[in-house]
Design a protein around this motif. Structure first.
Motif, mmCIF file in Angstrom:
data_model
loop_
_atom_site.group_PDB
_atom_site.id
_atom_site.type_symbol
_atom_site.label_atom_id
_atom_site.label_comp_id
_atom_site.label_asym_id
_atom_site.label_seq_id
_atom_site.Cartn_x
_atom_site.Cartn_y
_atom_site.Cartn_z
ATOM 1 N N ARG A 64 92.003 -53.610 31.036
ATOM 2 C CA ARG A 64 92.172 -52.516 30.080
ATOM 3 C C ARG A 64 93.634 -52.311 29.699
ATOM 4 O O ARG A 64 93.942 -52.023 28.539
ATOM 5 C CB ARG A 64 91.581 -51.225 30.629
ATOM 6 N N CYS A 65 94.535 -52.437 30.663
ATOM 7 C CA CYS A 65 95.963 -52.286 30.358
ATOM 8 C C CYS A 65 96.440 -53.382 29.410
ATOM 9 O O CYS A 65 97.165 -53.102 28.445
ATOM 10 C CB CYS A 65 96.778 -52.305 31.646
ATOM 11 N N ILE A 66 96.032 -54.614 29.664
ATOM 12 C CA ILE A 66 96.405 -55.717 28.776
ATOM 13 C C ILE A 66 95.821 -55.503 27.383
ATOM 14 O O ILE A 66 96.495 -55.711 26.366
ATOM 15 C CB ILE A 66 95.968 -57.063 29.377
ATOM 16 N N ALA A 67 94.562 -55.065 27.313
ATOM 17 C CA ALA A 67 93.915 -54.820 26.025
ATOM 18 C C ALA A 67 94.637 -53.713 25.260
ATOM 19 O O ALA A 67 94.859 -53.831 24.043
ATOM 20 C CB ALA A 67 92.446 -54.468 26.227
ATOM 21 N N VAL A 68 95.016 -52.643 25.934
ATOM 22 C CA VAL A 68 95.728 -51.544 25.278
ATOM 23 C C VAL A 68 97.083 -52.017 24.758
ATOM 24 O O VAL A 68 97.476 -51.681 23.636
ATOM 25 C CB VAL A 68 95.887 -50.335 26.233
ATOM 26 N N VAL A 69 97.792 -52.819 25.546
ATOM 27 C CA VAL A 69 99.095 -53.333 25.104
ATOM 28 C C VAL A 69 98.924 -54.184 23.845
ATOM 29 O O VAL A 69 99.679 -54.031 22.880
ATOM 30 C CB VAL A 69 99.780 -54.135 26.233
ATOM 31 N N PHE A 70 97.934 -55.080 23.848
ATOM 32 C CA PHE A 70 97.674 -55.896 22.662
ATOM 33 C C PHE A 70 97.362 -55.031 21.452
ATOM 34 O O PHE A 70 97.921 -55.237 20.366
ATOM 35 C CB PHE A 70 96.494 -56.842 22.903
ATOM 36 N N LEU A 71 96.456 -54.084 21.609
ATOM 37 C CA LEU A 71 96.029 -53.276 20.471
ATOM 38 C C LEU A 71 97.142 -52.388 19.938
ATOM 39 O O LEU A 71 97.297 -52.239 18.722
ATOM 40 C CB LEU A 71 94.799 -52.457 20.848
ATOM 41 N N VAL A 72 97.942 -51.813 20.815
ATOM 42 C CA VAL A 72 99.074 -50.986 20.368
ATOM 43 C C VAL A 72 100.107 -51.858 19.669
ATOM 44 O O VAL A 72 100.653 -51.470 18.618
ATOM 45 C CB VAL A 72 99.687 -50.215 21.563
ATOM 46 N N LEU A 73 100.365 -53.042 20.206
ATOM 47 C CA LEU A 73 101.319 -53.954 19.588
ATOM 48 C C LEU A 73 100.850 -54.385 18.195
ATOM 49 O O LEU A 73 101.638 -54.390 17.239
ATOM 50 C CB LEU A 73 101.526 -55.176 20.481
ATOM 51 N N ILE A 74 99.579 -54.696 18.063
ATOM 52 C CA ILE A 74 99.029 -55.069 16.757
ATOM 53 C C ILE A 74 99.139 -53.898 15.782
ATOM 54 O O ILE A 74 99.513 -54.075 14.617
ATOM 55 C CB ILE A 74 97.568 -55.539 16.899
ATOM 56 N N LEU A 75 98.833 -52.691 16.250
ATOM 57 C CA LEU A 75 98.915 -51.510 15.387
ATOM 58 C C LEU A 75 100.345 -51.244 14.937
ATOM 59 O O LEU A 75 100.589 -50.976 13.754
ATOM 60 C CB LEU A 75 98.349 -50.285 16.113
ATOM 61 N N VAL A 76 101.299 -51.335 15.845
ATOM 62 C CA VAL A 76 102.700 -51.075 15.498
ATOM 63 C C VAL A 76 103.199 -52.107 14.494
ATOM 64 O O VAL A 76 103.849 -51.761 13.493
ATOM 65 C CB VAL A 76 103.577 -51.057 16.775
ATOM 66 N N ILE A 77 102.889 -53.376 14.740
ATOM 67 C CA ILE A 77 103.322 -54.423 13.802
ATOM 68 C C ILE A 77 102.670 -54.226 12.440
ATOM 69 O O ILE A 77 103.309 -54.371 11.398
ATOM 70 C CB ILE A 77 103.035 -55.813 14.381
ATOM 71 N N TYR A 78 101.394 -53.883 12.438
ATOM 72 C CA TYR A 78 100.698 -53.636 11.168
ATOM 73 C C TYR A 78 101.345 -52.482 10.409
ATOM 74 O O TYR A 78 101.581 -52.579 9.192
ATOM 75 C CB TYR A 78 99.228 -53.328 11.426
ATOM 76 N N LEU A 79 101.646 -51.390 11.094
ATOM 77 C CA LEU A 79 102.266 -50.247 10.425
ATOM 78 C C LEU A 79 103.663 -50.580 9.914
ATOM 79 O O LEU A 79 104.058 -50.128 8.827
ATOM 80 C CB LEU A 79 102.299 -49.046 11.366
ATOM 81 N N LEU A 80 104.418 -51.372 10.671
ATOM 82 C CA LEU A 80 105.740 -51.784 10.207
ATOM 83 C C LEU A 80 105.638 -52.687 8.983
ATOM 84 O O LEU A 80 106.425 -52.545 8.038
ATOM 85 C CB LEU A 80 106.497 -52.493 11.329
ATOM 86 N N LEU A 81 104.682 -53.605 8.984
ATOM 87 C CA LEU A 81 104.488 -54.465 7.820
ATOM 88 C C LEU A 81 104.035 -53.665 6.607
ATOM 89 O O LEU A 81 104.469 -53.915 5.479
ATOM 90 C CB LEU A 81 103.466 -55.567 8.131
ATOM 91 N N LYS A 82 103.172 -52.689 6.831
ATOM 92 C CA LYS A 82 102.684 -51.841 5.744
ATOM 93 C C LYS A 82 103.841 -51.015 5.170
ATOM 94 O O LYS A 82 103.958 -50.868 3.955
ATOM 95 C CB LYS A 82 101.577 -50.929 6.283
ATOM 96 N N LYS A 83 104.683 -50.486 6.054
ATOM 97 C CA LYS A 83 105.801 -49.674 5.604
ATOM 98 C C LYS A 83 106.804 -50.521 4.819
ATOM 99 O O LYS A 83 107.310 -50.072 3.784
ATOM 100 C CB LYS A 83 106.495 -49.036 6.813
ATOM 101 N N SER A 84 107.071 -51.725 5.284
ATOM 102 C CA SER A 84 108.031 -52.588 4.586
ATOM 103 C C SER A 84 107.476 -53.069 3.227
ATOM 104 O O SER A 84 108.216 -53.235 2.288
ATOM 105 C CB SER A 84 108.417 -53.786 5.434
ATOM 106 N N SER A 85 106.155 -53.247 3.145
ATOM 107 C CA SER A 85 105.583 -53.648 1.863
ATOM 108 C C SER A 85 105.545 -52.487 0.868
ATOM 109 O O SER A 85 105.630 -52.703 -0.331
ATOM 110 C CB SER A 85 104.173 -54.229 2.050
ATOM 111 N N ASN A 86 105.457 -51.258 1.370
ATOM 112 C CA ASN A 86 105.496 -50.095 0.473
ATOM 113 C C ASN A 86 106.910 -49.843 -0.043
ATOM 114 O O ASN A 86 107.072 -49.289 -1.129
ATOM 115 C CB ASN A 86 104.993 -48.861 1.196
ATOM 116 N N ASN A 87 107.916 -50.212 0.743
ATOM 117 C CA ASN A 87 109.306 -50.018 0.310
ATOM 118 C C ASN A 87 109.738 -51.016 -0.753
ATOM 119 O O ASN A 87 110.715 -50.799 -1.437
ATOM 120 C CB ASN A 87 110.243 -50.101 1.510
ATOM 121 N N LYS A 88 109.038 -52.123 -0.881
ATOM 122 C CA LYS A 88 109.439 -53.151 -1.848
ATOM 123 C C LYS A 88 109.000 -52.837 -3.235
ATOM 124 O O LYS A 88 108.375 -52.165 -3.749
ATOM 125 C CB LYS A 88 108.857 -54.505 -1.454
#
Length: 88
Positions: A64-88
């Motif tokens: 569960r800890c490994i799964a949570v780390v993966f999912l949070v990491l995917i979410l953070v990267i997705y939000l950063l990519l979304k934010k950078s694409s909105n700024n362009k």
């Protein structure tokens, strides 16, 4: 071996393979999602092949800890990519 578990194991492997194949065309974040599904595939396969129940006790907490780390990491990267694409 339970046939339903075998179906889940095959499903995790197929999804991981699909994400790795499609990642270069759609988004690089799919590589990380593919690694997550590859982890699910490996953990479930090991659970079926080993005598130890990997979905109980301390092993379940580790999973569960490994799964949570993966999912949070995917979410953070997705939000950063979304934010950078909105700024362009």
């Amino acid at each position: 071996m339970d046939y339903l578990n075998i179906i889940y194991i095959a499903l995790w492997g197929i999804i991981a393979l699909y994400l790795f194949i499609r990642a270069h065309k759609i988004s690089k974040i799919l590589y990380l999602a593919g690694v997550f599904f590859l982890f699910l595939f490996g953990w479930s396969l090991a659970n079926q092949l080993l005598e130890v129940d990997l979905f109980a006790g301390v092993y379940n907490i580790i999973f569960r800890c490994i799964a949570v780390v993966f999912l949070v990491l995917i979410l953070v990267i997705y939000l950063l990519l979304k934010k950078s694409s909105n700024n362009k």
